[in-house]
Design an enzyme around this catalytic site. Structure first.
Site, mmCIF file in Angstrom:
data_model
loop_
_atom_site.group_PDB
_atom_site.id
_atom_site.type_symbol
_atom_site.label_atom_id
_atom_site.label_comp_id
_atom_site.label_asym_id
_atom_site.label_seq_id
_atom_site.Cartn_x
_atom_site.Cartn_y
_atom_site.Cartn_z
ATOM 1 C CG HIS A 131 -0.449 -0.280 2.492
ATOM 2 N ND1 HIS A 131 -0.565 -1.525 3.040
ATOM 3 C CD2 HIS A 131 0.214 0.473 3.380
ATOM 4 C CE1 HIS A 131 0.004 -1.531 4.233
ATOM 5 N NE2 HIS A 131 0.477 -0.339 4.460
ATOM 6 C CE LYS A 504 -3.312 9.380 10.761
ATOM 7 N NZ LYS A 504 -4.658 9.823 11.189
#
Length: 829
Positions: A131, A504
């Site tokens: 990905h 994140k």
């Protein structure tokens, strides 16, 4: 020839093609832009360059982007070959080689027997994922492979002319080949792209096995039967988390492709070995008869005792005095058979915990066990699950087809079950549960697997900061359950740690420290539970997602936490860099194995409280600084203005959507496009933000002591200095002109970057990357050539955002700019 000569020749060839295909005026435009960029880097001509770019037509802008992108693609090839050349010319015992590993282990006091026991205990599992940001089409990659294959001939007088013509032909063809995919890649496209590197790895493995055997002879003075502690897995075709295209059918097609490619690989090596082992024994070609029988069985897909037959052949060769033939001629086939077998790679299945929970709730509701399982508190869920795990009865009525949702969740398990029946247990790896938050999340897949009569071993994936902090208590409760221990048996408990979402959530330093502490505490839990364990690190290629050299990351693991080895993800965009050539594959694997063996041999040791207390406090300060930034009410509009996040979402880079389901917020944006956005504008925020406050909390003297004496802290700061060195405040200023210039957030980032550079250099005792001159030189050489792509991208973003439906008009050149910057910067996802 050296790298400069290779780069110059490739650049001249590209220039010749540009002249012929686009005309002298365009070639002169390229040269003018390149000259102005150099001047701008020196502090002059920036206004002239800006005016030129602002006046470009769309066609010229697009062709300029393509020209500079192709330059980087060719430079990347030259750099890869320079690494091959350098490695091939190295004499003596290389650093971070297997012989150096055994030498270092001997220096630590380990005997040959202890090293053999260590090698048999641990395993390095490399797991291919698709990905991240490998954007090049396979057609383009094929042209680049052909160019790369010709570079070694460019320095030979009798070969250079022919090689140059061949290179020019492929560059000419590439220039007229569309770089961008017209359609999103399918799951099968991703699978084929990832598997294409395995034949190269197969060429490197026999040499690596012989390295291990020679290392024992050179270091300990005796032969060893130790085998490479290596295994390969894949998520491509099994990773369902947020990807609606990984259906049970896609998983079945993936497993069929694995079997097909394994058969091709085995047949190629069997044929070569058959040709080599021409000796006769007792008047007949006895060795060849064994190989012929194996070849026919593998070719026809018949059941075959592959390894027992080959190991018996190896023993017979040695008994017959054909030791060199066994070592040199049979070892390649034997190593490939041991590593890849008839399964090629072990396919993991990954699913989000919400979906496994919903599927179990449907099963329990259909069986009349619980009408509202998902609404139950955790202790009640565990009561239900424990009771069901003590039973062998399926929950779904026999003969009744699954509902569509159940089929999507249980179907992949059935597919891996059938693959295991065909080619053996290594066809399937583990069942990964994304966003594991509780014990029930880990137990639920066991009920799903029971519905098809298949045993799986669940692997919790702890991703967010909160999940990492709760992980030790979750694992203690899980391993205390008799029902779960009955399923686990004597197998290794795997625990996966995610870098992306924790970064994140909390920023660079806090995420790294949370991962360190989770690993250390989970190890203690497994030790107390008397369970063997192995950590699985979900690393990306960018620093913000756990990137950096694999050996550095492995050596930075907490001492005493490597029990049964490690698993590491190998992200899509890094595969070419690591495995495009057998020499590069060999070097990457030997460095990773060096790190594993040294790290696994380190005994558990308590760290000085001054270090851990300082880093705990620094982590909290750093996380507060980071959260204050991303939670600022103006941050999301700022982020969308100064990065090409919307444009990246249009890019056909992978089959997976850029966001998880839900409203378009920062929290459901996947980490890959988040990180990629910050590499596009060269701020690289996920790889360093919060460090100035953290180092300030620790204090410069203690930070220097920790950097010099603590492998983990050294690894963290070395990765940070790489992220800072690849950042570029001059380029970032251009992106700020899109809507962030003069804002408080812009000033905060600019000041933070300058402080991070100053403080990191103070701690490491020199300029950024002073200890990595080759990387430093590469960045310096690339910057003047990547500048035009950045500047054109900024101009196109400005035009696109100023016009109604502008993204439709400028989509193609903008996506070309994204691809060009990724090629120039590398390590973007």
């Amino acid at each position: 020839m050296g790298i400069r000569e290779d780069v110059n020749l490739l650049g001249r060839t590209l220039g010749q093609v540009l002249r012929e295909q686009e005309g002298e005026d365009f070639f002169n435009l390229v040269e003018e832009v390149r000259a102005l960029v150099r001047r701008a880097r020196g502090g002059e001509g920036s206004a002239q360059l800006q005016a030129l770019i602002a006046g470009l037509g769309t066609d010229d802008a697009e062709n300029l982007l393509r020209a500079f992108t192709w330059y980087f693609q060719l430079v990347n090839l030259a750099e890869e070959y320079e690494r091959v050349r350098s490695l091939s010319d190295t004499k003596g015992v290389r650093s971070q080689s297997l012989e150096r590993a055994l030498g270092d282990l001997k220096a630590l006091g380990l005997s040959a027997e202890q090293v053999e026991a260590l090698i048999s205990r641990v395993s390095l599992g490399l797991t291919f994922t698709a990905h991240p940001t490998e954007m090049r089409r396979r057609t383009v990659r094929n042209h680049l492979v052909e160019v790369a294959g010709s570079i070694p001939e460019l320095g030979h007088l009798d070969l250079t002319e022919e090689a140059t013509l061949r290179v020019a032909a492929h560059i000419e063809a590439m220039w007229s080949t569309p770089e961008l995919r017209r359609l999103k890649p399918t799951v099968q496209d991703e699978v084929k792209g990832g598997l294409s590197y395995l034949p190269v790895i197969a060429q490197a493995l026999p040499r690596l096995q012989r390295d291990l055997e020679r290392a024992f002879v050179h270091v300990y003075g005796r032969h060893s039967d130790a085998r490479l502690p290596l295994s390969f897995s894949s998520w491509m075709g099994g990773d369902r988390d947020g990807n609606p295209f990984v259906t049970p059918e896609a998983t079945r097609e993936t497993l069929e492709l694995h079997r097909e490619r394994a058969r091709e690989l085995l047949l190629t090596h069997i044929r070569q070995t058959y040709a080599d082992l021409s000796q006769e024994s007792s008047g007949e070609e006895a060795y060849r008869r064994t190989l012929r029988d194996l070849h026919n069985a593998v070719r026809d897909g018949q059941p075959v005792a592959l390894l027992p037959s080959l190991e018996a052949l190896d023993a017979r060769l040695r008994q017959d005095g054909q030791v060199r033939s066994a070592d040199q001629l049979l070892t390649p086939l034997l190593t490939v058979a041991r590593t890849f077998g008839q399964h090629l790679v072990s396919l993991d299945v990954r699913e989000h915990s919400q979906l496994t929970g919903a599927a179990v709730a449907e099963l329990l509701r259909g069986a009349g066990v619980s009408e509202n399982y998902l609404d139950l508190p955790e202790h009640a869920k565990l009561d239900v699950l424990s009771a069901e795990l003590q039973s062998r009865r399926p929950l779904w009525p026999a003969g009744m087809p699954f509902t569509e949702e159940l089929e999507r969740t249980i179907g992949p398990i059935r597919e891996v079950q059938q693959a295991v029946e065909k080619v053996g247990p290594r066809a399937f790896g583990r069942y990964i549960i994304s966003m594991s938050e509780s014990v029930s999340d880990i137990l639920e897949p066991l009920l799903l697997a029971r519905e098809v009569g298949f045993r799986i071993l669940p692997v919790p994936l702890f991703e967010t900061l909160g999940d990492l902090q709760r992980a030790p208590s979750v694992m203690w409760e899980l391993l205390s359950l008799p029902e779960y221990r009955a399923v686990l048996g004597s197998d290794v408990q795997e625990i996966m740690l995610g870098y992306s979402d924790s970064n994140k959530d909390a920023g660079f330093l806090a995420a790294n420290w949370a991962l360190h502490e989770a690993q250390r505490q989970i190890s203690a839990v497994c030790q107390r539970s008397n369970v063997p364990w192995r950590f699985f690190h979900g690393r990306g290629t960018s620093i913000g997602r756990g990137g950096g050299p694999a050996s550095r990351a492995i050596l930075g693991q907490p001492a005493g936490t490597i029990d049964a080895g490690l698993r590491i993800t190998e992200q899509g965009e890094a595969l070419a860099d690591k495995y495009s050539h057998p020499v590069l594959a060999h070097r990457n694997l030997e460095q990773a194995l060096y790190g594993l063996l040294l790290s696994a041999a380190r005994p558990q040791a308590d760290l000085p409280a001054t270090w851990t207390d300082a880093l705990t406090g620094a982590s909290e300060v750093s996380a507060r600084t980071y959260r204050a930034l991303v939670e600022d009410e103006h941050f999301l509009p700022f982020f969308e203005a100064v990065t090409p996040i919307h444009e990246i979402s249009r890019l056909n880079i992978a089959s997976r959507p850029v966001r998880r389901p839900g409203a378009p917020t920062l929290s459901n944006l996947r980490a890959i496009p988040w990180v990629m956005s910050w590499t596009q504008n060269r701020a690289n925020l996920p790889g360093w933000y919060g460090l100035p406050e953290a180092i300030g909390h620790i204090g410069p003297e203690l930070a220097r002591e920790m950097y010099q004496q603590w492998p983990f802290f050294r690894s963290v700061l070395d990765n940070a200095q790489m992220a800072l060195a690849k950042s570029d405040p001059q380029i970032f200023d251009d992106y700020l002109s899109l809507g962030g210039a003069g804002t408080e957030l812009a000033g905060r980032l600019q000041h933070a970057y300058a402080e991070a550079v100053r403080l990191v250099e103070a701690v490491i005792g020199g300029e950024l990357l002073a200890g990595e001159p080759r990387l430093k030189q590469s960045i310096a050489l690339r910057n003047p050539y990547i500048d035009p792509i950045h500047r054109i991208q900024v101009e196109l973003l400005r035009r696109s955002r100023a016009e109604e439906n502008g993204l439709d008009t400028y989509e193609r050149p903008l996506l070309l700019s994204v691809q060009g910057i990724a090629a120039g910067v590398r390590n973007t996802g």
